[in-house]
Design a protein around this motif. Structure first.
Motif, PDB file in Angstrom:
ATOM      1  N   ARG A 135       0.843  -1.198   0.000  1.00 41.94           N
ATOM      2  CA  ARG A 135       0.000   0.000   0.000  1.00 41.94           C
ATOM      3  C   ARG A 135       0.873   1.241   0.000  1.00 41.94           C
ATOM      4  O   ARG A 135       1.869   1.287   0.725  1.00 41.94           O
ATOM      5  CB  ARG A 135      -0.872   0.010   1.247  1.00 41.94           C
ATOM      6  N   PRO A 136       0.513   2.250  -0.775  1.00 46.41           N
ATOM      7  CA  PRO A 136       1.269   3.510  -0.709  1.00 46.41           C
ATOM      8  C   PRO A 136       1.242   4.062   0.710  1.00 46.41           C
ATOM      9  O   PRO A 136       0.217   3.967   1.404  1.00 46.41           O
ATOM     10  CB  PRO A 136       0.504   4.441  -1.646  1.00 46.41           C
ATOM     11  N   THR A 137       2.344   4.600   1.138  1.00 44.22           N
ATOM     12  CA  THR A 137       2.442   5.103   2.510  1.00 44.22           C
ATOM     13  C   THR A 137       1.361   6.125   2.820  1.00 44.22           C
ATOM     14  O   THR A 137       0.680   6.059   3.829  1.00 44.22           O
ATOM     15  CB  THR A 137       3.821   5.758   2.718  1.00 44.22           C
ATOM     16  N   ASN A 138       1.203   7.062   1.921  1.00 40.15           N
ATOM     17  CA  ASN A 138       0.291   8.169   2.185  1.00 40.15           C
ATOM     18  C   ASN A 138      -1.079   7.874   1.591  1.00 40.15           C
ATOM     19  O   ASN A 138      -1.486   8.476   0.597  1.00 40.15           O
ATOM     20  CB  ASN A 138       0.887   9.450   1.604  1.00 40.15           C
ATOM     21  N   SER A 139      -1.772   6.922   2.198  1.00 39.44           N
ATOM     22  CA  SER A 139      -3.079   6.542   1.662  1.00 39.44           C
ATOM     23  C   SER A 139      -4.116   6.625   2.767  1.00 39.44           C
ATOM     24  O   SER A 139      -3.789   6.760   3.943  1.00 39.44           O
ATOM     25  CB  SER A 139      -3.008   5.132   1.089  1.00 39.44           C
ATOM     26  N   TYR A 140      -5.371   6.568   2.407  1.00 39.01           N
ATOM     27  CA  TYR A 140      -6.449   6.572   3.402  1.00 39.01           C
ATOM     28  C   TYR A 140      -7.525   5.605   2.928  1.00 39.01           C
ATOM     29  O   TYR A 140      -7.420   5.038   1.828  1.00 39.01           O
ATOM     30  CB  TYR A 140      -6.982   7.989   3.623  1.00 39.01           C
ATOM     31  N   LYS A 141      -8.539   5.395   3.741  1.00 44.49           N
ATOM     32  CA  LYS A 141      -9.482   4.315   3.415  1.00 44.49           C
ATOM     33  C   LYS A 141     -10.121   4.508   2.041  1.00 44.49           C
ATOM     34  O   LYS A 141     -10.409   3.545   1.348  1.00 44.49           O
ATOM     35  CB  LYS A 141     -10.533   4.156   4.530  1.00 44.49           C
ATOM     36  N   PHE A 165      -8.709   2.723  -1.157  1.00 42.40           N
ATOM     37  CA  PHE A 165      -8.775   1.273  -1.351  1.00 42.40           C
ATOM     38  C   PHE A 165     -10.173   0.772  -1.710  1.00 42.40           C
ATOM     39  O   PHE A 165     -10.537  -0.358  -1.448  1.00 42.40           O
ATOM     40  CB  PHE A 165      -8.217   0.557  -0.120  1.00 42.40           C
ATOM     41  N   GLY A 184      -8.619  -6.211   2.632  1.00 42.67           N
ATOM     42  CA  GLY A 184      -8.033  -4.882   2.550  1.00 42.67           C
ATOM     43  C   GLY A 184      -8.881  -3.819   1.887  1.00 42.67           C
ATOM     44  O   GLY A 184      -8.372  -2.721   1.619  1.00 42.67           O
ATOM     45  N   ALA A 185     -10.153  -4.095   1.629  1.00 42.27           N
ATOM     46  CA  ALA A 185     -11.021  -3.064   1.050  1.00 42.27           C
ATOM     47  C   ALA A 185     -11.085  -1.847   1.973  1.00 42.27           C
ATOM     48  O   ALA A 185     -11.000  -1.982   3.194  1.00 42.27           O
ATOM     49  CB  ALA A 185     -12.419  -3.625   0.829  1.00 42.27           C
ATOM     50  N   GLY A 186     -11.277  -0.676   1.374  1.00 42.89           N
ATOM     51  CA  GLY A 186     -11.313   0.541   2.179  1.00 42.89           C
ATOM     52  C   GLY A 186     -12.625   0.695   2.921  1.00 42.89           C
ATOM     53  O   GLY A 186     -12.655   0.878   4.137  1.00 42.89           O
ATOM     54  N   GLN A 202      -8.431  -2.096  -4.575  1.00 37.52           N
ATOM     55  CA  GLN A 202      -7.092  -1.694  -4.120  1.00 37.52           C
ATOM     56  C   GLN A 202      -6.050  -1.588  -5.232  1.00 37.52           C
ATOM     57  O   GLN A 202      -5.141  -0.768  -5.139  1.00 37.52           O
ATOM     58  CB  GLN A 202      -6.562  -2.742  -3.123  1.00 37.52           C
ATOM     59  N   PHE A 203      -6.144  -2.468  -6.199  1.00 37.85           N
ATOM     60  CA  PHE A 203      -5.069  -2.564  -7.188  1.00 37.85           C
ATOM     61  C   PHE A 203      -5.566  -2.064  -8.540  1.00 37.85           C
ATOM     62  O   PHE A 203      -5.423  -2.701  -9.570  1.00 37.85           O
ATOM     63  CB  PHE A 203      -4.565  -4.010  -7.258  1.00 37.85           C
ATOM     64  N   HIS A 216      -0.332 -11.038   3.224  1.00 35.82           N
ATOM     65  CA  HIS A 216       0.988 -10.530   3.593  1.00 35.82           C
ATOM     66  C   HIS A 216       2.088 -11.534   3.253  1.00 35.82           C
ATOM     67  O   HIS A 216       3.173 -11.146   2.785  1.00 35.82           O
ATOM     68  CB  HIS A 216       1.017 -10.198   5.087  1.00 35.82           C
ATOM     69  N   GLN A 218       2.884 -11.307  -0.272  1.00 35.33           N
ATOM     70  CA  GLN A 218       3.591 -10.058  -0.598  1.00 35.33           C
ATOM     71  C   GLN A 218       5.054 -10.087  -0.206  1.00 35.33           C
ATOM     72  O   GLN A 218       5.859  -9.332  -0.743  1.00 35.33           O
ATOM     73  CB  GLN A 218       2.907  -8.881   0.119  1.00 35.33           C
TER      74      GLN A 218
END
Lengths: 281, 281, 281, 281
Positions: free
Chosen positions: A16-22, A25, A52-54, A231-232, A276, A279
């Motif tokens: 996941r990009p570091t700077n992300s929010y719900k 995703f 992992g859905a937002g 997400q992707f 995980h 990944q």
């Protein structure tokens, strides 16, 4: 026909990009679950959350509200008989699942029609279970299907209803011809599931086994596909669907090493750690 | 009287065929659970799912729907007061459980009558708990029992009601005579449970212990028997019932090594791994 | 004042007789849980099941039925507004808990009155929470208390309401005098809980700590006491109550070695293994 | 701007005093959860219980009662449409959370108004989610905010609605100016959450990551803040809020070492052991 490899799946499951929010995703809507089959849509929603859905919303019968929040308080709820709310939710969702436990009554038909009518064709639509049967019964519903971004997840019986192909007639040539009528990605669930992609390519699973043969496994798959699409989104649709189908069966294989049957609720609980593992090989 | 051995059980618990699907492993219907005893039918259904049944439906009071889906979303539901739906479900089920938490009211009686009237005698019927009491009270219901494929799972009190034999009178000769009146397999639940098979043979358990003496254990057993009947249909009925009864008590013994009491819900969670252990010695 | 030792507790927690059945381990009735405090009676019931009780029934508001069966399907249910059913259940129960989450409304008062009126004085009665407050408010209810086999489980505030003793006045002499008015065993819950037995002896706990200071801990204790009374009926009441109170706090201490707070639901899940540990030093 | 360190957090998380009881650790009220978003308030309440709060009550729609007690039987319940009960509960609570899943209807507005009107300004108020949107829409509600002890927990979108600052405009100078209008502590949830304290200092988180980007994480945070305010009342507000925000994200980081996504319900289950780890380095 290409076999799906773990390497291909790992290429999809980017960190996941570091700077992300719900909101990064996906906004998933899961439509289904009549009075009799409420567990189906609950499992789809829980699988989406644990993949992992937002944001995940369930549109279902009010009968299913208590169990939904007991099993997965992370999911939001709307009454699927509230046409205004359902239409708005469909228009906003980046990925919509329709079908798990929906049933085939006239009210189920009406709900499917609302979904298809309000669907934003730039988004993704997963059609499963009862919704496939409803489509098979009514060509007018078929005519409402968007021209792209649609994923069907039939088992052989549902695929037969939809295409007229008996199970023995379901060979690759016939399945591909049938797929082209719908322009949808077809995930044909069986031993070594085959995926007929809308781009003309075909993928086959080499994982999965009989410990998965239990009610609810297909509902669970829809949630994983939806979560991965949410997400992707920078990855081609074909690769995302393959990754979701692979993850579902590969996790089941891992759990079946020590279990006679892989219960869907148990599989779902293991999704965050298994993804995980994929990944970080 | 033959003692049931682990080797015999392992011969029953064959691996699942590779090319199978959920329909390969039985369509189980569990009928019971009135307003007061809803947990009983939920435990029976969860035990069936966790023992590997393909499809499990619960016919119960609507009061029990939220908890059913919270505990086991894999199970489907019908309202057992819906006679049309209940009749259809009974006709389709390959294995029907009737009785856990059913109660003994006139409405319970009517439900049992619908089950017996619509039952397909090529299928299997497990009669437990309140249904045994209802049978004891009404010879007309007894007359509706199918001639084969019926399993009774009484505790000594229920067996007394059904046969008139007091607990001290329940010796092997008397029990066998009583069994012959019903032509059913009788699983007489007690310390070292004895099974009076319909084919005239008798089996005895040497596993199981007092940590199992808690409400819900019998309901759990019905789910395991049903799941095994749904999965191992190529094996003689006597061997399948023995395997289910053994699995239930042997798992309880394993858990009792570290527990004062074996709570049924806890036992159920361990079924998938324990059955796998039995399969891979 | 005697300190309760682990050795004394181990002497109470005898192994279950081999040839026993669920009826051997008590018929527990837990009365409480109004619309606002439904979790309290659910925790009491679950604690009883996980401590080894044979049969557990909850008499509560119908609002609490779905959560009850979701949390502890082993428990049975009656609507506590059904006077006939409640009266019959009280008469049959070998141990009755009354009070957790009962509330103090006029309807709560009526329910407590039904319990006290129908109680069989050869059985055991545990009075907790709201029921203690109702007793404090109404001397007529106090007059209905049985002459023996009654256990009060007040915290200092409830004890003050019942006796008029402020928290600072609650010394051993005053507490003993107050206890004699009720002829009940008084489990005064506090840091190092003190138990004023009906036989005039006094016991003190040296286990337990501040990780237990959270809502629901007292409800949980009532379930353990009830289960132990149902199982160890050959042991004197004083020893059984001491063993239950000790088990509750000693388990909490063990869990607090790795936890900031011991949540009652978590403690309950550990009861079957912890009681086994105490039994097999 | 100060970075929050683990040492600072450990200084806040003092061991519980030996001689304490549930009343020592706060009386938390969580107000929210309409028919559609019931899971939000359930997660807030469960997080509070698992963080060590003494007593937790949820004021929500009755639709959410079954799931609330199924997920966290330790929590008590009131119907938030019962104005008398809600007003009394607000007046008594030492910490009130308002907003998770509350919605923005006129009825939600009325509930927020009741909370603000009955709030005891010596207590603490956490304003989250929908309640922030309602405040943004109605200056009259803003005028009811207490002058101190208020914590806002907006994500950038909610902060924009409240302040007019677009996400790109939300720099430290502008955020601080906006904070001063409300005199509230502002926990601005984002990658490396920044906390604008009411005393003029600013703290920043260096833990937390994208595995937390999922629905329900914010609701969970409100429960942790509330529980810490209820327990560590002798510590300055700034330090307590920092400790809660840090604990939430540091635990998520630990779980994300082996998980693709940290599901809020899973995080909550780990709170008691993680807080203990922080306390005993």
């Amino acid at each position: 026909m290409e076999k799906i490899t773990q390497q291909q799946v790992q290429a999809v499951l980017t960190p996941r990009p570091t700077n992300s929010y719900k909101g990064s995703f996906g906004r998933i809507l899961a439509v289904g679950g009549n009075e009799n089959f409420g567990g189906a849509i609950t499992m789809a929603a829980k699988a989406a959350v644990y993949s992992g859905a937002g944001l995940v919303t369930v549109a279902t019968s009010k009968d299913n509200l208590p169990a939904l929040h007991a099993v997965v308080p992370e999911a939001m709820y709307i009454n699927y008989f509230d046409k205004v709310a359902l239409s708005a939710a469909v228009a906003q969702a980046t990925v919509t699942i329709v079908g798990p436990g929906l049933g085939t009554s006239s009210r189920s038909h009406e709900i499917l029609q609302i979904v298809l009518t309000n669907f934003d064709p730039t988004h993704y639509l997963i059609v499963d279970g009862s919704a496939l049967t409803l489509l098979a019964q009514d060509p007018k519903l078929q005519a409402l299907l968007p021209a792209q971004h649609v994923i069907f997840t039939p088992h052989p019986g549902e695929w037969q209803r939809l295409t007229g192909l008996t199970v023995t007639e379901q060979d690759d040539v016939s399945n591909r011809q049938a797929q082209q009528r719908f322009q949808a990605t077809v995930v044909l669930k069986k031993y070594h599931t085959t995926i007929y992609h809308a781009d003309g390519t075909t993928s086959q699973l080499t994982v999965g086994g009989p410990a998965m043969a239990t009610g609810g496994m297909g509902d669970t798959l829809t949630g994983i596909i939806a979560a991965f699409l949410g997400q992707f989104s920078q990855v081609p649709l074909t690769a995302v669907v393959n990754a979701a189908v692979y993850t579902h069966s590969a996790l089941a294989d891992q759990l079946a090493l020590t279990r006679h049957v892989v219960v869907p609720s148990v599989l779902i609980d293991h999704l965050p750690t298994f993804i995980h593992q994929l990944q970080t090989p």
